[in-house]
Design an enzyme around this catalytic site. Structure first.
Site, PDB file in Angstrom:
ATOM      1  N   GLN A  95     -10.092  -4.024  -3.396  1.00 29.84           N
ATOM      2  CA  GLN A  95     -11.391  -3.542  -2.920  1.00 29.84           C
ATOM      3  C   GLN A  95     -12.491  -3.906  -3.912  1.00 29.84           C
ATOM      4  O   GLN A  95     -13.547  -4.421  -3.532  1.00 29.84           O
ATOM      5  CB  GLN A  95     -11.328  -2.009  -2.744  1.00 29.84           C
ATOM      6  CG  GLN A  95     -12.608  -1.420  -2.211  1.00 29.84           C
ATOM      7  CD  GLN A  95     -12.865  -1.840  -0.779  1.00 29.84           C
ATOM      8  OE1 GLN A  95     -11.997  -1.704   0.070  1.00 29.84           O
ATOM      9  NE2 GLN A  95     -14.042  -2.375  -0.505  1.00 29.84           N
ATOM     10  N   HIS A 137      -7.297   0.656  -6.417  1.00 30.96           N
ATOM     11  CA  HIS A 137      -7.503  -0.202  -5.232  1.00 30.96           C
ATOM     12  C   HIS A 137      -8.155  -1.503  -5.721  1.00 30.96           C
ATOM     13  O   HIS A 137      -9.323  -1.775  -5.433  1.00 30.96           O
ATOM     14  CB  HIS A 137      -8.392   0.532  -4.226  1.00 30.96           C
ATOM     15  CG  HIS A 137      -8.353  -0.030  -2.841  1.00 30.96           C
ATOM     16  ND1 HIS A 137      -7.589  -1.127  -2.482  1.00 30.96           N
ATOM     17  CD2 HIS A 137      -9.003   0.358  -1.705  1.00 30.96           C
ATOM     18  CE1 HIS A 137      -7.780  -1.378  -1.205  1.00 30.96           C
ATOM     19  NE2 HIS A 137      -8.622  -0.510  -0.708  1.00 30.96           N
ATOM     20  N   ARG A 160     -13.484  -8.778   1.856  1.00 29.76           N
ATOM     21  CA  ARG A 160     -12.067  -8.541   1.567  1.00 29.76           C
ATOM     22  C   ARG A 160     -11.263  -9.785   1.969  1.00 29.76           C
ATOM     23  O   ARG A 160     -10.360 -10.221   1.262  1.00 29.76           O
ATOM     24  CB  ARG A 160     -11.539  -7.319   2.349  1.00 29.76           C
ATOM     25  CG  ARG A 160     -12.153  -5.986   1.974  1.00 29.76           C
ATOM     26  CD  ARG A 160     -11.670  -5.494   0.627  1.00 29.76           C
ATOM     27  NE  ARG A 160     -10.225  -5.400   0.528  1.00 29.76           N
ATOM     28  CZ  ARG A 160      -9.476  -4.380   0.971  1.00 29.76           C
ATOM     29  NH1 ARG A 160     -10.048  -3.342   1.536  1.00 29.76           N
ATOM     30  NH2 ARG A 160      -8.156  -4.371   0.818  1.00 29.76           N
ATOM     31  N   CYS A 218     -16.309   1.561   0.564  1.00 28.39           N
ATOM     32  CA  CYS A 218     -15.147   0.726   0.909  1.00 28.39           C
ATOM     33  C   CYS A 218     -14.745   0.868   2.377  1.00 28.39           C
ATOM     34  O   CYS A 218     -14.068  -0.001   2.904  1.00 28.39           O
ATOM     35  CB  CYS A 218     -13.975   1.054  -0.012  1.00 28.39           C
ATOM     36  SG  CYS A 218     -13.358   2.741   0.168  1.00 28.39           S
ATOM     37  N   ASP A 274     -17.148   7.164  -1.693  1.00 31.26           N
ATOM     38  CA  ASP A 274     -15.928   7.029  -0.888  1.00 31.26           C
ATOM     39  C   ASP A 274     -15.637   8.389  -0.275  1.00 31.26           C
ATOM     40  O   ASP A 274     -16.291   9.392  -0.623  1.00 31.26           O
ATOM     41  CB  ASP A 274     -14.787   6.554  -1.814  1.00 31.26           C
ATOM     42  CG  ASP A 274     -13.496   6.221  -1.076  1.00 31.26           C
ATOM     43  OD1 ASP A 274     -13.516   6.109   0.165  1.00 31.26           O
ATOM     44  OD2 ASP A 274     -12.460   6.067  -1.752  1.00 31.26           O
ATOM     45  N   ARG A 322       0.888  -1.188   0.000  1.00 32.29           N
ATOM     46  CA  ARG A 322       0.000   0.000   0.000  1.00 32.29           C
ATOM     47  C   ARG A 322       0.910   1.218   0.000  1.00 32.29           C
ATOM     48  O   ARG A 322       1.702   1.414   0.924  1.00 32.29           O
ATOM     49  CB  ARG A 322      -0.901   0.006   1.235  1.00 32.29           C
ATOM     50  CG  ARG A 322      -1.616   1.345   1.414  1.00 32.29           C
ATOM     51  CD  ARG A 322      -2.707   1.313   2.429  1.00 32.29           C
ATOM     52  NE  ARG A 322      -3.878   0.622   1.907  1.00 32.29           N
ATOM     53  CZ  ARG A 322      -5.098   0.703   2.432  1.00 32.29           C
ATOM     54  NH1 ARG A 322      -5.314   1.442   3.504  1.00 32.29           N
ATOM     55  NH2 ARG A 322      -6.095   0.032   1.895  1.00 32.29           N
TER      56      ARG A 322
HETATM   57  N1  NVA Z   1      -9.900   6.539  -1.443  1.00 36.78           N
HETATM   58  C1  NVA Z   1      -9.518   6.178  -0.098  1.00 36.78           C
HETATM   59  C2  NVA Z   1      -9.747   4.718   0.127  1.00 36.78           C
HETATM   60  C3  NVA Z   1      -9.410   4.221   1.498  1.00 36.78           C
HETATM   61  C4  NVA Z   1      -9.596   2.748   1.645  1.00 36.78           C
HETATM   62  C5  NVA Z   1      -8.064   6.546   0.132  1.00 36.78           C
HETATM   63  O1  NVA Z   1      -7.245   6.333  -0.775  1.00 36.78           O
HETATM   64  O2  NVA Z   1      -7.751   7.054   1.199  1.00 36.78           O
HETATM   65  N1   CP Z   2     -11.215  -0.200   2.469  1.00 30.37           N
HETATM   66  C1   CP Z   2      -9.948  -0.254   2.889  1.00 30.37           C
HETATM   67  O1   CP Z   2      -9.010  -0.524   2.128  1.00 30.37           O
HETATM   68  O2   CP Z   2      -9.808  -0.034   4.232  1.00 30.37           O
HETATM   69  P1   CP Z   2      -8.453   0.202   5.034  1.00 30.37           P
HETATM   70  O3   CP Z   2      -7.915   1.539   4.617  1.00 30.37           O
HETATM   71  O4   CP Z   2      -8.864   0.157   6.477  1.00 30.37           O
HETATM   72  O5   CP Z   2      -7.486  -0.891   4.687  1.00 30.37           O
END
Ligand code: NVA
Ligand code: CP
Length: 306
Positions: A134, A131, A288, A260, A220, A104
């Site tokens: 997801q 992502h 997930r 998500c 989101d 990540r």
């Molecule tokens: N769009 C959000 C998703 C978090 C799971 C982010 O990138 O922070």
């Molecule tokens: N939806 C998701 O990826 O959640 P986290 O940021 O908690 O991993």
């Protein structure tokens, strides 16, 4: 190196997703029956996090343990990645000591460079652009509740971010449509989204119009991780892009709501929607775990026909 990776949704074909969704069903059902299934004994997953996480960390770590393997958690703070070790060098070393890597991070380019120098499969656990894990879980969740997503309409309300881009790629791969409504200035960038064309999505100035007749309404956060400096500006720009009961009312009567998570009630979604009867966000979060177990099994062992 011809190693298979999952760096963006379009890395897999419709046929591979068909396999993964069917396999997720089998793995989830076995787990619910408390059946032991340890195909990944002695396999190690390394998880590298340069951004925060609850669901992604838990689902990968628990998933790997449930499959009989081990998971190691690394962050920028506690590894040499935070002190400027080149991604290419880290990939060479990490991939000699483990069997699969989940990352990540910020720019998509980082996971691409890591994968290009990795001996083992690399999975994108979220980048600024995508992502994919997801949406793998989200589409499995849709199938669980409503059957095939092919030909259906998904309404995306809010920011054209990593999750939106991945829905758009999935629409191309799996043959459904996305209605997108973003505030002016936050529209989809097809090239950044990694799209082959614009046939599978339509943009709407008014979020109500995007929701009309949709089979699924999803949204989101207004400000994704890494963009916190834009928070105040975004709160103002997105004020009319809160998924509320009026939006759900114009969707199909059996429309689902997904997010998500983490969610901000009163910002991108009204409490009565996310906590209401059309919301499947808890199934979505749980899935997930099951979908990523199928994904890791597939990347490490290939197709299992049992
Ligand atoms: N769009 C959000 C998703 C978090 C799971 C982010 O990138 O922070
Ligand atoms: N939806 C998701 O990826 O959640 P986290 O940021 O908690 O991993």
């Amino acid at each position: 190196m011809s190693q298979k990776h999952f760096l963006q949704f379009r890395d897999f074909s419709a046929d591979e997703f068909g396999y993964l969704f069917a396999r997720t069903r089998v793995i989830k059902d076995r787990f619910k029956r408390y059946e032991k299934y340890h195909p990944l004994v002695d396999r190690t997953l390394v998880m590298i996090f340069e951004k925060a996480s609850t669901r992604t960390r838990l689902s990968f770590e628990a998933g790997m343990q449930q499959l009989g393997g081990a998971a190691i958690y690394l962050t920028t703070r506690d590894s040499q990645l935070g002190r400027g070790e080149p991604v290419e060098d880290a990939a060479q070393v990490i991939s000699r000591m483990c069997d699969i890597v989940m990352i990540r991070t910020f720019e998509q380019e980082i996971v691409e460079r890591f994968a290009a120098h990795s001996r083992v499969p690399v999975v994108n656990g979220l980048t600024n652009e995508y992502h994919p894990c997801q949406i793998l879980a989200d589409i499995f969740t849709f199938i669980e509740h409503r059957g095939s997503i092919a030909g259906k309409t998904v309404a995306w309300i809010g920011d054209s971010n990593n999750v939106c881009n991945t829905w758009l790629q999935a629409a191309e791969v799996l043959g459904f449509n996305v209605h997108v409504s973003t505030p002016p200035g936050y529209e989809v960038e097809p090239e950044r989204a990694g799209l082959f064309g614009t046939d599978h999505f339509e943009e709407f100035a008014d979020p109500i119009d995007a929701c009309r007749g949709a089979d699924l309404v999803t949204t989101d956060v207004w400000t994704s991780m890494g963009f916190e400096a834009e928070n105040d500006e975004r709160r103002k720009a997105f004020a009319d892009w809160c998924v509320d009961a009026d939006m759900m009312r114009v969707a199909r009567p059996d429309a689902l709501f997904m997010h998500c998570l983490p969610a901000h009630r009163g910002e991108e979604v009204a409490a009565e929607v996310i906590d209401g009867p059309q919301s499947v966000v808890w199934d979505e979060a749980e899935n997930r775990l099951h979908a990523q177990k199928a994904l890791m099994e597939y990347l490490l062992l290939g197709r299992i026909e049992a």
